[in-house]
Design an enzyme around this catalytic site. Structure first.
Site, PDB file in Angstrom:
ATOM      1  CG  ASP A 180      -1.869  -1.193   1.218  1.00  0.00           C
ATOM      2  OD1 ASP A 180      -2.226  -1.662   0.123  1.00  0.00           O
ATOM      3  OD2 ASP A 180      -2.209  -1.664   2.312  1.00  0.00           O
ATOM      4  CE  LYS A 225       2.229  -2.380  -4.408  1.00  0.00           C
ATOM      5  NZ  LYS A 225       1.981  -2.012  -3.013  1.00  0.00           N
ATOM      6  N   GLY A 238      -4.642  -4.102  -3.870  1.00  0.00           N
ATOM      7  CA  GLY A 238      -5.622  -3.030  -4.079  1.00  0.00           C
ATOM      8  C   GLY A 238      -4.842  -1.793  -4.457  1.00  0.00           C
ATOM      9  CG  HIS A 239      -2.132  -1.878  -7.003  1.00  0.00           C
ATOM     10  ND1 HIS A 239      -1.274  -2.485  -7.887  1.00  0.00           N
ATOM     11  CD2 HIS A 239      -1.833  -2.410  -5.784  1.00  0.00           C
ATOM     12  CE1 HIS A 239      -0.507  -3.348  -7.237  1.00  0.00           C
ATOM     13  NE2 HIS A 239      -0.832  -3.331  -5.964  1.00  0.00           N
ATOM     14  CD  GLN A 287       0.586  -8.878  -2.788  1.00  0.00           C
ATOM     15  OE1 GLN A 287       1.254  -9.517  -3.576  1.00  0.00           O
ATOM     16  NE2 GLN A 287      -0.668  -8.559  -3.053  1.00  0.00           N
ATOM     17  N   GLY A 319     -10.747  -3.030   3.362  1.00  0.00           N
ATOM     18  CA  GLY A 319     -11.333  -1.950   4.153  1.00  0.00           C
ATOM     19  C   GLY A 319     -10.868  -1.942   5.606  1.00  0.00           C
ATOM     20  CE  LYS A 340      -1.367   8.032   1.760  1.00  0.00           C
ATOM     21  NZ  LYS A 340      -2.294   6.986   2.153  1.00  0.00           N
ATOM     22  CG  LEU A 341       6.702  15.135   1.750  1.00  0.00           C
ATOM     23  CD1 LEU A 341       7.798  14.442   2.548  1.00  0.00           C
ATOM     24  CD2 LEU A 341       7.332  16.085   0.724  1.00  0.00           C
ATOM     25  CB  SER A 353       3.662  10.808  -4.338  1.00  0.00           C
ATOM     26  OG  SER A 353       2.268  10.888  -4.390  1.00  0.00           O
TER      27      SER A 353
HETATM   28  P1  GDP Z   1      -0.827   0.465  -3.516  1.00  0.00           P
HETATM   29  O1  GDP Z   1      -1.423  -0.819  -3.069  1.00  0.00           O
HETATM   30  O2  GDP Z   1       0.650   0.511  -3.293  1.00  0.00           O
HETATM   31  O3  GDP Z   1      -1.186   0.832  -4.928  1.00  0.00           O
HETATM   32  O4  GDP Z   1      -1.425   1.605  -2.569  1.00  0.00           O
HETATM   33  P2  GDP Z   1      -2.981   1.753  -2.143  1.00  0.00           P
HETATM   34  O5  GDP Z   1      -3.753   2.250  -3.293  1.00  0.00           O
HETATM   35  O6  GDP Z   1      -3.452   0.529  -1.468  1.00  0.00           O
HETATM   36  O7  GDP Z   1      -2.839   2.835  -0.998  1.00  0.00           O
HETATM   37  C1  GDP Z   1      -2.283   4.076  -1.213  1.00  0.00           C
HETATM   38  C2  GDP Z   1      -3.316   5.148  -0.838  1.00  0.00           C
HETATM   39  O8  GDP Z   1      -2.672   6.400  -0.727  1.00  0.00           O
HETATM   40  C3  GDP Z   1      -4.392   5.335  -1.899  1.00  0.00           C
HETATM   41  O9  GDP Z   1      -5.580   5.716  -1.265  1.00  0.00           O
HETATM   42  C4  GDP Z   1      -3.842   6.469  -2.749  1.00  0.00           C
HETATM   43  O10 GDP Z   1      -4.864   7.190  -3.429  1.00  0.00           O
HETATM   44  C5  GDP Z   1      -3.182   7.321  -1.697  1.00  0.00           C
HETATM   45  N1  GDP Z   1      -2.010   8.082  -2.135  1.00  0.00           N
HETATM   46  C6  GDP Z   1      -1.026   7.732  -3.004  1.00  0.00           C
HETATM   47  N2  GDP Z   1      -0.071   8.668  -3.036  1.00  0.00           N
HETATM   48  C7  GDP Z   1      -0.452   9.641  -2.175  1.00  0.00           C
HETATM   49  C8  GDP Z   1       0.147  10.864  -1.726  1.00  0.00           C
HETATM   50  O11 GDP Z   1       1.235  11.245  -2.131  1.00  0.00           O
HETATM   51  N3  GDP Z   1      -0.533  11.580  -0.788  1.00  0.00           N
HETATM   52  C9  GDP Z   1      -1.742  11.182  -0.288  1.00  0.00           C
HETATM   53  N4  GDP Z   1      -2.325  11.938   0.615  1.00  0.00           N
HETATM   54  N5  GDP Z   1      -2.336  10.039  -0.695  1.00  0.00           N
HETATM   55  C10 GDP Z   1      -1.680   9.278  -1.601  1.00  0.00           C
HETATM   56  P1  IMO Z   2      -1.017  -4.106  -2.318  1.00  0.00           P
HETATM   57  O1  IMO Z   2      -0.587  -4.644  -3.655  1.00  0.00           O
HETATM   58  C1  IMO Z   2      -0.962  -4.615   2.003  1.00  0.00           C
HETATM   59  C2  IMO Z   2      -1.039  -8.717   3.505  1.00  0.00           C
HETATM   60  C3  IMO Z   2      -2.268  -9.154   4.271  1.00  0.00           C
HETATM   61  C4  IMO Z   2      -1.630 -10.138   5.243  1.00  0.00           C
HETATM   62  C5  IMO Z   2      -0.565 -10.806   4.391  1.00  0.00           C
HETATM   63  C6  IMO Z   2      -0.982 -12.142   3.781  1.00  0.00           C
HETATM   64  O2  IMO Z   2      -2.295  -3.356  -2.366  1.00  0.00           O
HETATM   65  O3  IMO Z   2       0.103  -3.365  -1.659  1.00  0.00           O
HETATM   66  P2  IMO Z   2      -2.554 -12.774   1.727  1.00  0.00           P
HETATM   67  O4  IMO Z   2      -4.010 -12.530   1.491  1.00  0.00           O
HETATM   68  O5  IMO Z   2      -1.673 -12.203   0.664  1.00  0.00           O
HETATM   69  O6  IMO Z   2      -2.249 -14.215   1.992  1.00  0.00           O
HETATM   70  O7  IMO Z   2      -2.226 -11.993   3.110  1.00  0.00           O
HETATM   71  O8  IMO Z   2      -0.255  -9.887   3.346  1.00  0.00           O
HETATM   72  N1  IMO Z   2      -1.308  -8.168   2.156  1.00  0.00           N
HETATM   73  C7  IMO Z   2      -1.234  -6.873   1.848  1.00  0.00           C
HETATM   74  N2  IMO Z   2      -0.994  -5.802   2.631  1.00  0.00           N
HETATM   75  N3  IMO Z   2      -1.139  -4.464   0.672  1.00  0.00           N
HETATM   76  C8  IMO Z   2      -1.340  -5.525  -0.122  1.00  0.00           C
HETATM   77  O9  IMO Z   2      -1.359  -5.440  -1.471  1.00  0.00           O
HETATM   78  C9  IMO Z   2      -1.449  -6.802   0.459  1.00  0.00           C
HETATM   79  N4  IMO Z   2      -1.670  -8.053  -0.022  1.00  0.00           N
HETATM   80  C10 IMO Z   2      -1.563  -8.875   1.026  1.00  0.00           C
HETATM   81  O10 IMO Z   2      -2.876  -8.077   4.926  1.00  0.00           O
HETATM   82  O11 IMO Z   2      -0.975  -9.437   6.264  1.00  0.00           O
HETATM   83 MG    MG Z   3      -2.940  -1.496  -1.803  1.00  0.00          MG
END
Ligand code: GDP
Ligand code: IMO
Ligand code: MG
Length: 433
Positions: free
Chosen positions: A14, A17, A41-42, A225, A303, A332-333, A414
């Site tokens: 998270d 990416k 979840g991207h 991940q 969630g 997220k600076l 970012s």
């Molecule tokens: P990923 O799994 O690595 O693609 O990241 P996620 O989408 O799960 O979580 C990143 C969250 O941070 C998302 O809600 C993005 O919209 C948000 N996000 C990404 N870059 C920034 C940033 O520079 N600042 C803020 N405030 N939010 C960001």
């Molecule tokens: P993105 O791509 C954050 C975590 C789960 C759990 C562990 C194992 O959005 O960064 P799994 O279902 O893969 O067997 O769970 O890995 N996990 C993540 N945490 N971001 C993810 O994906 C994750 N995918 C799995 O919370 O701790």
């Molecule tokens: Mg994610």
């Protein structure tokens, strides 16, 4: 000349990416996923509109980009077809723009049932998986009893393999976990029906990548991940079931490691983690609350609330090493705006001045107590800033400090969720390899 870059998470997932893959895709012809599944979840935000992708690569929102789901990705047909339908409803053309490897291992309903039953059975000791069947599907792949996506095309052969596999899964479900079995006929019919809608997308994805290279086009590999969730190099057993680090790019796509030009490690300006497992810099105070609320730290897939803490420079340096990271993208600076003081973990007590070179056991990692260096915060907002010169001096000093500690250049910063809210100091596609 063709350039191939890898974008992956340097922490526990998270890191942002999805945003960065989408941003850099303006210079790529192909975006490929190579591991993980719909546990990812991207999030992409384009002109204020948010899209969350789980299985589809984050190049999907740019019309000119072709997307690939490589052989290392575990595929659940329900999740795949649902996501394709959702994007199609938004007017995004998928057909002819998505290619899927026939070698992708299938995630069946019984894998999901096993994942969930196992977590329930573990009680307090649960891993906190996403409950998507990821672990059991990878286990079957390695045990050589899994079923690959393309195998559905021979329906009688598929039925016989499914029968054998469900027999095994149902034994565990009913006899060990005491839960309901998964029905063979229903699963079989369901798979055949869902397969029809994706069959035309199944192709030789290895050839797509190599022909792209031959014709001088750029490729972007999208990790899911994060490095500390890697099955080998992460905080085992609180990890996911795939290799999330750079080496997996080659095995999960069929594109050899010497063809990769640059590895971009995405890291937040602080740290988050979802699920169980050690997290030395975790905060339970008002700063933790600030990061969680200002950063809107809720899982994009499940969630769940994300746990929040200070930036761990030792852990990110470890990630830099195991990934041969060329550059960092600091996301997220803006979430740090307004904090008086900002701490960075620069060592662990007991390890002396030595840096951690192996963080592979949760037991070992759990015992580590961080040593912090404190830096001044900044009052001004950094939200949406697009040039380094416009950042407060303290924010620049903070970035330089992290760069120095991790010993990898910060190439992208970012400052908000939107594609546009970014400072690009060096575009990975411009870096000479
Ligand atoms: P990923 O799994 O690595 O693609 O990241 P996620 O989408 O799960 O979580 C990143 C969250 O941070 C998302 O809600 C993005 O919209 C948000 N996000 C990404 N870059 C920034 C940033 O520079 N600042 C803020 N405030 N939010 C960001
Ligand atoms: P993105 O791509 C954050 C975590 C789960 C759990 C562990 C194992 O959005 O960064 P799994 O279902 O893969 O067997 O769970 O890995 N996990 C993540 N945490 N971001 C993810 O994906 C994750 N995918 C799995 O919370 O701790
Ligand atoms: Mg994610």
């Amino acid at each position: 000349m063709s350039k191939s870059i890898v974008v992956l998470g340097a922490q526990w997932g998270d890191e942002g990416k999805g945003k960065i893959v989408d941003l850099l895709t303006d210079r790529a012809s192909v975006v490929a996923r190579f591991q993980g599944g719909h546990n990812a979840g991207h999030t992409l935000v384009i002109n204020g509109e948010k899209t969350v992708l789980h299985l589809l690569p984050s190049g999907m929102l740019r019309d000119s980009v072709h997307c690939v789901i490589g052989n290392g990705v575990v595929v659940n047909l329900h999740a795949l077809t649902k996501e394709i339908d959702e994007l199609s409803r938004k007017g995004i053309v998928i057909l002819d723009r998505l290619s899927i490897s026939g070698a992708c291992p299938l995630i069946l309903p019984s894998h999901i049932a096993l994942d969930q039953a196992r977590e329930k059975h573990k009680g307090d000791k649960k891993i906190g998986t996403t409950g998507r069947g990821i672990g059991p599907a990878y286990e079957d792949k390695v045990a050589r009893r899994g079923i690959r996506l393309a195998e559905i095309s021979d329906s009688s052969m598929f039925r016989s393999k499914l029968n054998e596999l469900l027999d095994y899964h149902n034994f565990w479900l009913t006899e060990y976990f005491k839960v309901r079995p998964i029905d063979l006929n229903h699963t079989f019919e369901d798979c055949l029906k869902l397969f029809e809608s994706v069959n035309s997308m199944i192709t030789d994805t290895v050839e797509i990548l190599h022909s792209c290279r031959r014709s001088g086009k750029n490729i972007l590999f999208e990790g899911a991940q994060g490095s500390l969730l890697d099955i080998d190099h992460g905080t085992y057993p609180f990890v996911t079931s795939s290799n999330t680090t750079a080496g997996s790019t080659a095995t999960g796509s069929g594109y050899g490691p010497l063809f990769l030009d640059y590895v971009l490690g995405i890291t937040k300006a602080y740290t988050t983690r979802v699920g169980s497992g050690p997290f030395p810099t975790e905060l339970f105070d008002e700063v933790g609350y600030h990061l969680a609320t200002v950063g809107a730290e809720k899982g994009a897939t499940t969630g769940r609330d994300r746990r929040c803490g200070w930036f761990d420079a030792v852990a990110v340096k470890y990630a830099a090493r195991i990934n041969s990271m060329s550059g960092i993208c600091l996301t997220k600076l803006d979430v740090l705006d307004g904090l008086d003081r900002i701490k960075v973990c620069t060592g662990y007590k007991g390890l002396g001045d030595h840096e951690a070179t192996q963080l592979t056991s949760a037991d070992q990692f759990e015992k580590l107590e961080p040593i912090y260096t404190e830096l001044p915060g900044w009052k001004d907002s950094t939200v949406g800033i697009k040039s380094l010169d416009d950042l407060p001096n303290e924010a620049i000093d903070y970035i330089k400090f992290l760069e120095d500690r991790v010993d990898v250049p910060v190439d992208i910063i970012s400052t908000g969720p939107d594609r546009e809210q970014t400072i690009i100091l060096r575009n990975p596609f411009d870096v000479k390899s």
